[in-house]
Design a protein around this motif. Sequence first.
Motif, short mmCIF file in Angstrom:
data_model
loop_
_atom_site.label_atom_id
_atom_site.label_comp_id
_atom_site.label_asym_id
_atom_site.label_seq_id
_atom_site.Cartn_x
_atom_site.Cartn_y
_atom_site.Cartn_z
N ALA A 29 48.64 44.85 38.83
CA ALA A 29 47.59 44.57 39.81
C ALA A 29 46.23 45.01 39.28
O ALA A 29 45.22 44.33 39.47
N ARG A 30 46.21 46.15 38.60
CA ARG A 30 44.96 46.64 38.02
C ARG A 30 44.45 45.68 36.95
O ARG A 30 43.26 45.40 36.86
N LEU A 31 45.36 45.15 36.15
CA LEU A 31 44.98 44.18 35.13
C LEU A 31 44.42 42.91 35.76
O LEU A 31 43.41 42.38 35.29
N ARG A 32 45.02 42.45 36.84
CA ARG A 32 44.48 41.29 37.56
C ARG A 32 43.09 41.59 38.10
O ARG A 32 42.19 40.75 38.04
N PHE A 33 42.89 42.82 38.63
CA PHE A 33 41.57 43.21 39.13
C PHE A 33 40.54 43.17 38.01
O PHE A 33 39.44 42.65 38.19
N ILE A 34 40.89 43.71 36.84
CA ILE A 34 39.97 43.74 35.71
C ILE A 34 39.59 42.32 35.30
O ILE A 34 38.41 42.01 35.09
N ARG A 35 40.58 41.45 35.21
CA ARG A 35 40.30 40.06 34.82
C ARG A 35 39.42 39.35 35.84
O ARG A 35 38.51 38.61 35.48
N MET A 36 39.67 39.58 37.13
CA MET A 36 38.86 38.95 38.17
C MET A 36 37.43 39.50 38.15
O MET A 36 36.47 38.74 38.28
N ALA A 37 37.30 40.80 37.97
CA ALA A 37 35.96 41.40 37.92
C ALA A 37 35.18 40.86 36.72
O ALA A 37 33.98 40.58 36.84
N LYS A 38 35.84 40.69 35.57
CA LYS A 38 35.17 40.10 34.42
C LYS A 38 34.74 38.67 34.73
O LYS A 38 33.64 38.25 34.38
N TYR A 39 35.61 37.92 35.39
CA TYR A 39 35.31 36.54 35.77
C TYR A 39 34.08 36.50 36.68
O TYR A 39 33.25 35.59 36.58
N LEU A 40 33.95 37.49 37.56
CA LEU A 40 32.82 37.55 38.49
C LEU A 40 31.54 38.06 37.84
O LEU A 40 30.50 38.10 38.47
N GLY A 41 31.62 38.48 36.58
CA GLY A 41 30.42 38.86 35.86
C GLY A 41 30.22 40.35 35.65
O GLY A 41 29.18 40.76 35.11
#
Length: 57
Positions: A29-41
């Motif tokens: 879940a943390r990895l998904r959060f990191i990827r989404m945060a990167k996607y959001l800039g």
Amino acid sequence: MRYYLRIGLIQPAAQQENGYRLFTLHDAARLRFIRMAKYLGFTLNEIKQITSTCRTG
């Protein structure tokens, strides 16, 4: 993922004798959060600050 390990964004729950790292569902879940945060800039430094705040607070 290795880079995230190296810079301290994620930590394995355990490491086996053969060198394999074991991760939990929370780590996924943390990895998904990191990827989404990167996607959001967000930058990796910003993500590191956010996740360290969440751990302590």
